[in-house]
Scaffold this active site. Structure first.
Site, PDB file in Angstrom:
ATOM      1  N   TRP A 101     -56.894  -4.000 -11.221  1.00  0.00           N
ATOM      2  CA  TRP A 101     -55.664  -3.423 -10.662  1.00  0.00           C
ATOM      3  C   TRP A 101     -55.652  -1.913 -10.769  1.00  0.00           C
ATOM      4  O   TRP A 101     -55.319  -1.217  -9.802  1.00  0.00           O
ATOM      5  CB  TRP A 101     -54.421  -4.045 -11.304  1.00  0.00           C
ATOM      6  CG  TRP A 101     -54.209  -5.440 -10.801  1.00  0.00           C
ATOM      7  CD1 TRP A 101     -54.335  -6.592 -11.516  1.00  0.00           C
ATOM      8  CD2 TRP A 101     -53.884  -5.841  -9.458  1.00  0.00           C
ATOM      9  NE1 TRP A 101     -54.110  -7.678 -10.706  1.00  0.00           N
ATOM     10  CE2 TRP A 101     -53.834  -7.254  -9.446  1.00  0.00           C
ATOM     11  CE3 TRP A 101     -53.665  -5.151  -8.273  1.00  0.00           C
ATOM     12  CZ2 TRP A 101     -53.548  -7.984  -8.289  1.00  0.00           C
ATOM     13  CZ3 TRP A 101     -53.370  -5.873  -7.117  1.00  0.00           C
ATOM     14  CH2 TRP A 101     -53.324  -7.272  -7.137  1.00  0.00           C
ATOM     15  N   ASP A 176     -48.227   0.352 -14.571  1.00  0.00           N
ATOM     16  CA  ASP A 176     -48.082  -0.832 -13.722  1.00  0.00           C
ATOM     17  C   ASP A 176     -47.907  -1.995 -14.693  1.00  0.00           C
ATOM     18  O   ASP A 176     -48.869  -2.447 -15.307  1.00  0.00           O
ATOM     19  CB  ASP A 176     -49.334  -1.006 -12.856  1.00  0.00           C
ATOM     20  CG  ASP A 176     -49.335  -2.309 -12.064  1.00  0.00           C
ATOM     21  OD1 ASP A 176     -48.385  -3.110 -12.220  1.00  0.00           O
ATOM     22  OD2 ASP A 176     -50.298  -2.531 -11.303  1.00  0.00           O
ATOM     23  N   LYS A 200     -44.583 -12.327 -11.122  1.00  0.00           N
ATOM     24  CA  LYS A 200     -45.301 -12.819 -12.291  1.00  0.00           C
ATOM     25  C   LYS A 200     -44.306 -13.287 -13.359  1.00  0.00           C
ATOM     26  O   LYS A 200     -44.419 -14.372 -13.886  1.00  0.00           O
ATOM     27  CB  LYS A 200     -46.211 -11.738 -12.884  1.00  0.00           C
ATOM     28  CG  LYS A 200     -47.036 -10.955 -11.855  1.00  0.00           C
ATOM     29  CD  LYS A 200     -48.177 -11.753 -11.254  1.00  0.00           C
ATOM     30  CE  LYS A 200     -48.763 -11.138  -9.994  1.00  0.00           C
ATOM     31  NZ  LYS A 200     -49.355  -9.829 -10.134  1.00  0.00           N
TER      32      LYS A 200
HETATM   33  C1  LIG Z   1     -49.988  -8.955  -8.999  1.00  0.00           C
HETATM   34  C2  LIG Z   1     -50.217  -7.555  -9.387  1.00  0.00           C
HETATM   35  C3  LIG Z   1     -50.111  -6.488  -8.461  1.00  0.00           C
HETATM   36  C4  LIG Z   1     -49.946  -6.712  -6.974  1.00  0.00           C
HETATM   37  O1  LIG Z   1     -48.741  -7.063  -6.580  1.00  0.00           O
HETATM   38  P1  LIG Z   1     -48.429  -7.397  -5.049  1.00  0.00           P
HETATM   39  O2  LIG Z   1     -47.014  -7.794  -5.153  1.00  0.00           O
HETATM   40  O3  LIG Z   1     -49.346  -8.474  -4.588  1.00  0.00           O
HETATM   41  O4  LIG Z   1     -48.610  -6.134  -4.268  1.00  0.00           O
HETATM   42  C5  LIG Z   1     -50.278  -5.205  -8.918  1.00  0.00           C
HETATM   43  N1  LIG Z   1     -50.554  -4.955 -10.213  1.00  0.00           N
HETATM   44  C6  LIG Z   1     -50.692  -5.948 -11.104  1.00  0.00           C
HETATM   45  C7  LIG Z   1     -51.008  -5.603 -12.528  1.00  0.00           C
HETATM   46  C8  LIG Z   1     -50.524  -7.267 -10.722  1.00  0.00           C
HETATM   47  O5  LIG Z   1     -50.653  -8.255 -11.621  1.00  0.00           O
END
Ligand SMILES: *Cc1c(COP(=O)(O)O)cnc(C)c1O
Length: 373
Positions: A101, A176, A200
């Site tokens: 990521w 993030d 998530k």
């Molecule tokens: C799932 C995830 C994303 C991506 O999210 P989207 O909603 O698919 O754009 C970004 N960063 C992390 C750490 C993730 O787990």
């Protein structure tokens, strides 16, 4: 009836109580005669849902008053562009690359920032360790430094956020936290901006949470789309355009559910996020303990940076993968297949996964190993 345990990495399991409440309110929210998906975002009903969700998140995560909470769309991936559009000021930005990521994030930032400096990388270890902050090389005058505080695919997590000031950097820290938001407290004194997709740990896909310190916004690049300009979004309380109303409602129910959770008894009782953290530590210890203690399964991540949310593991005999997954499905243990870039298995054990679900997985791990011995 016991629903199957769902180990999906995302979109992921939502607490059953929340799903039941949403189902019971689907056709008529609180006597309004409307379902939440059918309401004007400017009506008093939805405004009350929005305000409760914002207050719920602020209270749960102890977000200080100088931070704005924004409910946006576009997911974590869109934020990889929206953050540099808003915060880079066309200068250089720093990244610490610790897995898939953060790798994606730094690539996207190159479209908008004058320069991208990789201040540290875990790539040499195959992203099985986190580079020690003392070894990072932040650049002078960077607009911010970005980390992914939990790498969903590689299964590495910062158990403590870095203190950039102690490293000699004045840059605000961008995190993030998509895949571990609300799994533990956040030290806001070390953070300038945090973003995460909801799917998530907070609710359905379609809602993206941004928590940003006020003084960092208001300097978006001219090319920044208006709907993604944090200042405009903040000034309009996330209603510059239609916000993801259903996602905000569902996340609000999840915040209420989180606030009701408790662990321990008497004077040792903790609630809310502190309770989730304690439960998540117990779940992770149980699962990693079973993997480490077996002859069939293994995990490659250094113990001090293993994710409490995403547990990738492998079978020493890869030929058994399909049989393992089929047996798991039969026992109501769903979505254990690993990410295609890593292979093997991955158990995501977010807030909505109870300890009993992890215990059921551990029981299955032992049983499967025995039948193959
Ligand atoms: C799932 C995830 C994303 C991506 O999210 P989207 O909603 O698919 O754009 C970004 N960063 C992390 C750490 C993730 O787990």
């Amino acid at each position: 009836m016991q629903r199957p345990y769902n180990f999906s990495a995302g979109p992921a399991a939502i607490p059953e109580d929340v799903l039941r409440q949403a189902a019971s309110e689907m056709l008529d929210w609180h006597g309004s005669g409307m379902g939440v998906m059918e309401m004007s975002h400017r009506g008093k009903e939805f405004i009350s849902i929005y305000e409760a969700a914002e207050a719920g998140l602020r209270s749960l995560l102890a977000v200080p008053p100088e931070f704005k909470i924004l409910f946006m769309q576009g997911g974590g991936l869109a934020e990889n562009a929206i953050v540099p559009l808003n915060l880079s000021r066309a200068a250089g930005v720093d990244f610490v690359v610790t897995g898939s990521w953060s790798q994606k994030s730094q690539k996207e930032a190159r479209k908008y920032a004058a320069e991208v400096n990789i201040a540290a990388s875990g790539e040499a270890s195959g992203f099985t360790t986190l580079p020690d902050p003392a070894s990072w090389t932040p650049s002078v005058g960077a607009s911010y430094l970005h980390i992914c505080s939990n790498e969903t695919i590689n299964g590495v997590e910062f158990h403590e956020l870095p203190d950039l000031k102690a490293l000699g950097s004045d840059a605000p820290l961008v995190i993030d936290f998509s895949s571990h938001v609300a799994s533990r407290p956040v030290d806001w004194s070390r953070v300038g901006l945090a973003f995460g997709g909801a799917q998530k740990n907070l609710g359905p896909a379609g809602l993206t949470i941004v928590v940003v310190r006020e003084d960092l916004i208001g300097q978006a690049l001219p090319a920044c789309p208006s709907a993604f300009d944090y200042q405009l979004v903040a000034d309009n309380r996330s209603m510059y355009n239609t916000p993801p109303t259903w996602g905000i409602y569902m996340a609000g129910l999840v915040f209420d559910w989180l606030a009701r959770q408790s662990e321990g008894e008497g004077a040792g009782e903790v609630r809310g996020i502190a309770a989730m953290e304690r439960r998540n530590i117990a779940k992770a210890e149980l699962l990693y303990g079973a993997v480490d203690g077996s002859g069939l399964y293994y995990n490659k991540v250094a113990p001090n940076c293993r994710s409490r949310m995403n547990v990738p593991f492998f079978l020493r005999d890869e030929a058994l993968n399909d049989a393992f997954l089929a047996g798991a499905r039969e026992r109501g243990l769903l979505q254990l297949k690993g990410h295609k870039s890593v292979g093997g298995m991955r158990a995501s054990i977010y807030n909505a996964m109870p300890l009993a679900g992890v215990q059921a997985l551990v029981d299955y791990l032992r049983e499967f190993e025995k039948t193959r011995a």
